[in-house]
Enzyme design. Structure first.
Site, mmCIF file in Angstrom:
data_model
loop_
_atom_site.group_PDB
_atom_site.id
_atom_site.type_symbol
_atom_site.label_atom_id
_atom_site.label_comp_id
_atom_site.label_asym_id
_atom_site.label_seq_id
_atom_site.Cartn_x
_atom_site.Cartn_y
_atom_site.Cartn_z
ATOM 1 N N GLY A 456 0.884 -1.074 -0.152
ATOM 2 C CA GLY A 456 -0.031 0.110 -0.136
ATOM 3 C C GLY A 456 0.933 1.167 0.073
ATOM 4 O O GLY A 456 2.069 1.225 0.095
ATOM 5 N N GLY A 458 0.619 6.031 0.563
ATOM 6 C CA GLY A 458 -0.114 7.361 0.292
ATOM 7 C C GLY A 458 0.666 8.282 -0.067
ATOM 8 O O GLY A 458 1.423 8.191 -1.225
ATOM 9 N N GLY A 461 4.711 8.086 0.019
ATOM 10 C CA GLY A 461 5.585 6.742 -0.401
ATOM 11 C C GLY A 461 4.889 5.593 -0.697
ATOM 12 O O GLY A 461 3.633 5.562 -0.270
ATOM 13 N N THR A 462 5.696 4.444 -0.956
ATOM 14 C CA THR A 462 4.902 3.230 -0.960
ATOM 15 C C THR A 462 5.338 2.233 0.096
ATOM 16 O O THR A 462 6.883 2.147 0.223
ATOM 17 C CB THR A 462 5.276 2.681 -2.611
ATOM 18 O OG1 THR A 462 4.733 3.587 -3.403
ATOM 19 C CG2 THR A 462 4.438 1.378 -2.805
ATOM 20 N N VAL A 463 4.952 1.096 0.446
ATOM 21 C CA VAL A 463 5.555 0.058 1.552
ATOM 22 C C VAL A 463 5.540 -1.012 0.639
ATOM 23 O O VAL A 463 4.481 -1.398 0.178
ATOM 24 C CB VAL A 463 4.590 0.221 2.684
ATOM 25 C CG1 VAL A 463 5.149 -0.888 3.612
ATOM 26 C CG2 VAL A 463 4.397 1.645 3.233
ATOM 27 N N LYS A 477 9.571 1.165 3.625
ATOM 28 C CA LYS A 477 8.935 2.197 3.037
ATOM 29 C C LYS A 477 9.896 3.113 2.028
ATOM 30 O O LYS A 477 10.769 3.246 2.650
ATOM 31 C CB LYS A 477 8.438 3.177 4.420
ATOM 32 C CG LYS A 477 7.958 4.336 4.140
ATOM 33 C CD LYS A 477 7.660 5.171 5.276
ATOM 34 C CE LYS A 477 7.087 6.411 5.119
ATOM 35 N NZ LYS A 477 6.748 7.013 6.489
ATOM 36 N N ASP A 573 0.184 13.443 14.540
ATOM 37 C CA ASP A 573 -0.369 13.007 13.334
ATOM 38 C C ASP A 573 -1.215 11.733 13.898
ATOM 39 O O ASP A 573 -0.965 10.693 13.190
ATOM 40 C CB ASP A 573 0.259 13.103 12.101
ATOM 41 C CG ASP A 573 -0.633 12.507 11.114
ATOM 42 O OD1 ASP A 573 -1.894 13.262 11.018
ATOM 43 O OD2 ASP A 573 -0.175 12.263 10.126
#
Length: 774
Positions: A456, A458, A461-463, A477, A573
């Site tokens: 997944g 956001g 970045g991408t994991v 990550k 956050d």
């Protein structure tokens, strides 16, 4: 022979380019049409004069006044300062404040006055809302299509004043002293709020923060409201004049710049139905009718059609031969070429000059080549010598390639603050070296970052899921963009997570610094996020027992960050999508990129406001002052989310209230069952009321009235203990928790329904107007 052939090919390419006739000058407008007025270039499809000089709907007015020419837009209230075909924007200038400050004694709604909205233009996100005055709230709104009388908030901010010191210079010194993100205002005497998406505003609303006589506030500082190009108000002489107590007659004629978007509609096929601010490829008919240049592309959106020149070309795509080749070699260093540059049609070629080799993308990267091997090859003139020369060339090429790779890794390592990271991780070198993982290891673990390994991602970045050489399953990550802000957040997350050891905080295993975009390696959490499990389709989600345990574990992690580490840490956050869940539904707090240390001798610090809409502490948003109570507020919103199964950032009541405001109003009027999840009511019993009171105490508007995370943790642990342990075994354990819950309940009951409603309606109006991409 190979070298000679390559050189000959280069010579032929240069000769062919020289033989081509020079390209004609790029046209701006149609033949026999004026393309300039008042010092402003007017490219087609814009124009003035005969109708053939402009596309329908893009006619301008060139007004010849005694003071000079003025290029006007629409009905003439806006002066055109600049037209950009590449960005599809028009920079215009309007006069004066939107709201007159002469007699603002009550709340007021004023039409935005943007007649350009009726002519196919829209407000760009390159603008901001500016308010000067005392104890006021300004919001910019637009009509929505959801129903009559409904409107959506585009942007808004609040301005505060203290009347203790009534010196004239006290107003001018406060706002710009420590502005966030190089902004002049920080909420004292004036404020600035970004407009983060393209919009069509209809009116400006001005509200007083308190009731009563406002004459003192109006006398202390005049009130002005502007919608202006971002950065205009940050000019110090201009802002100082507007914030001076003595009014100046020049303010009435003050010119305020705006940036508008435009698109072509008339005479073209109907526009596709797309989401807001989205674009798609044009139909063939629209492309042929609008984009006349050979090297142009067409895009369609809700605002209209636009044309752009292809990469490597520049000019006017709306005209025949309008897009012409850019000669990148006139300024090769701007395009990353520090060697020999050869311009090509639609691009360029860069290489080291003859007799040199190396990296032509960096300054002084091309070095002189050794001629020893060539001399030996020419001298020997035999097959054995030729083979030796070939072998030597291959060896040198491999050495150069290896050296180039090492230089690139060293460059990225330095760019990613590798030495600083080693100091932050631990004073012991063996620990720092163990945490730094080579990029080769991570590429092998993810099958060279195969898309099938993506878990997944956001906006940041991408994991990826990876298996290291020691058979450990990890989550890797990878950031999407390499900018300094992302690198700083990466360093911040490594520095914080390397100091934390808690069962409910995700564990950082290592990092990689040898790539342009830094990589972080975490323990693998296989069961998704709290958001994924909570907001599923169907009448049932997580059980009440599981929700209560997740809330308790999350509170424990935050209490640990606030009070158990050597230097307190504020997460900044906290939200349901940042709480990961293991197979056993054990929670793990993640994503510390925005977190901040709080020195032991301070109770907070002033920072640029950052967080997620719906979870953001309103007092932090108003003042920019970050404290541990900001995390308490965000955690309170998560408790409300667990109780209601409503999304804080997208839930709106029919009267416009957000989730937090509506929850507090229903709790105060004892109608909480209207919003609670039916599953919670069925499974929770009287514990639901106690958790609701605890949530309300966490989301109080005044940060000083909120409990600490340690008190919240004890209160939740008390509820869990009372549910699963015999009463006679936990009386002493729960005594402190019962006191905390009793105090929270007493304070909540003292709040009247009117006070909760007034304070939270104001909070929602301001909070939901802010948009922070995170």
């Amino acid at each position: 022979m190979a070298i000679g052939s390559a050189a000959f090919a280069v010579v032929l390419a240069i000769a062919a380019a020289a033989a081509e006739p020079p390209a004609p000058a790029a046209p701006i407008g149609l033949a026999d049409c004026n393309t300039s007025c008042g010092g402003v270039s007017v490219p087609y499809p814009f124009g003035f004069g005969p109708p053939r000089c402009y596309w329908p709907g893009f006619n301008l007015t060139c007004d010849n006044k005694s003071s000079g020419e003025l290029l006007l837009l629409g009905d003439g209230t806006l002066r055109v300062a600049e037209i950009s075909l590449r960005n599809a924007t028009v920079r215009v200038v309007r006069s004066g404040s939107i709201i007159d400050s002469a007699s603002i004694t009550t709340d007021r709604n004023v039409s935005f006055g943007g007649s350009f909205m009726d002519h196919g233009y829209m407000l760009s996100n390159g603008n901001e809302l500016v308010l000067s005055g005392c104890n006021l709230v300004a919001t910019l709104v637009e009509d929505l299509v959801v129903g009559p009388g409904r409107s959506g908030i585009i942007s808004g901010c609040a301005s505060f004043c203290s009347f203790r010191n009534k010196k004239v210079d006290s107003v001018g010194q406060t706002p710009g002293a420590a502005g966030n993100n190089n902004k002049y205002c920080s909420g004292m005497a004036c404020c600035q709020a970004p407009i983060n998406y393209h919009s069509s505003p209809t009116e400006v609303r001005l509200r007083w923060l308190d009731a009563g006589n406002h004459s003192e506030a109006l006398t202390f500082l005049p009130t002005y409201v502007f919608v202006a190009e971002e950065g205009w108000f940050d000019q110090r002489p201009l802002a100082d004049e507007l914030l001076s107590v003595k009014q100046s007659p020049s303010r009435a004629a003050l010119e305020v710049p705006l940036v508008l978007l435009w698109g072509v509609r008339q005479g073209l096929p109907p526009l596709p139905n797309l989401p807001a601010n989205a674009t798609t490829v044009c139909s063939a008919d629209a492309d042929r009718a609008l984009c006349k240049s050979d090297h142009s592309v067409c895009a369609a959106g809700n605002l209209g059609y636009t044309c752009q020149c292809q990469q490597g070309y520049d000019g006017n795509p709306y005209l025949t031969h309008g897009c012409q080749d850019i000669n990148e070699c006139e300024r090769p260093q701007d395009h990353g070429c520090f060697g020999e540059c050869i311009n090509t049609i639609g691009g360029y070629k860069c290489q080291c000059p003859q007799g040199t080799h190396g990296n032509y993308t960096v300054r002084d990267g091309c070095i002189k080549s050794s001629t020893t091997g060539i001399s030996i090859g020419v001298g020997v003139g035999s097959a054995a010598g030729f083979m030796l020369l070939v072998s030597a060339a291959i060896f040198v090429a491999q050495r150069i390639k290896h050296k180039r790779q090492l230089m690139l890794k060293q460059k990225f390592f330095k760019q990613n603050r590798g030495q600083l990271l080693q100091q932050l991780v631990s004073p012991r070198a063996d620990i720092a070296e163990r945490m730094i993982i080579p990029v080769v290891e991570l590429a092998k673990a993810t099958n060279n970052f195969d898309k099938a390994r993506e878990l997944g991602g956001g906006g940041h970045g991408t994991v990826y899921k990876g298996i290291l050489s020691d058979l450990h399953v990890v989550a890797i990550k990878k950031s999407k963009i390499a900018v300094q802000k992302e690198i700083d957040e990466f360093i911040n997350e490594v520095a914080i997570l390397s100091q934390i050891n808690h069962r409910n905080v995700v564990k950082l295993l290592g990092c990689c610094l040898e790539t342009e975009v830094p990589l972080l390696v975490y323990e693998f959490i296989s069961n998704g996020t709290l958001y994924d499990h909570l907001h599923v389709e169907g009448p049932k989600s997580l059980s009440w027992v599981t929700r209560l345990r997740i809330a308790t574990e999350t509170a424990s992690a935050l209490a640990y960050l606030h009070s158990s580490v050597s230097i307190p840490i504020i997460h900044r956050d906290i939200k349901s999508s940042n709480i990961l869940l293991e197979e056993t539904m054990t929670s793990k707090v993640s994503d510390f990129g925005a977190s901040r240390y709080i020195p032991m001798d301070k109770t907070g610090l002033t920072t640029m406001v950052q967080g997620t809409i719906g979870y953001l502490d309103p007092m932090y948003f108003y003042t920019g002052r970050l404290t541990e109570k900001s995390d308490v507020y965000s955690f309170g919103v998560i408790l409300v989310e667990l109780l209601t199964r409503k999304k804080p950032f997208s839930y709106f009541f029919h009267e416009g209230d957000g989730l937090v405001s509506h929850f507090v109003n229903l709790l105060a009027t004892e109608n909480l069952a209207e919003i609670l999840d039916p599953q919670v009511i069925h499974e929770g019993g009287k514990e639901v009321h106690e958790v609701s009171i605890l949530a309300a105490s966490c989301i109080k508007l005044n940060a000083e009235d909120r409990p600490t995370m340690r008190q919240v943790e004890h209160a939740l642990e008390g509820l869990v203990s009372k549910k699963y342990v015999q009463t006679d075994m936990n009386v002493e354990t729960n005594e402190e928790n019962d006191i905390v819950m009793m105090n929270c309940s007493v304070k909540m009951e003292r709040q009247s329904t009117q006070e909760w409603s007034r304070r939270y309606s104001m909070e929602e109006e301001i909070l939901m107007s802010a948009r922070y991409p995170r």
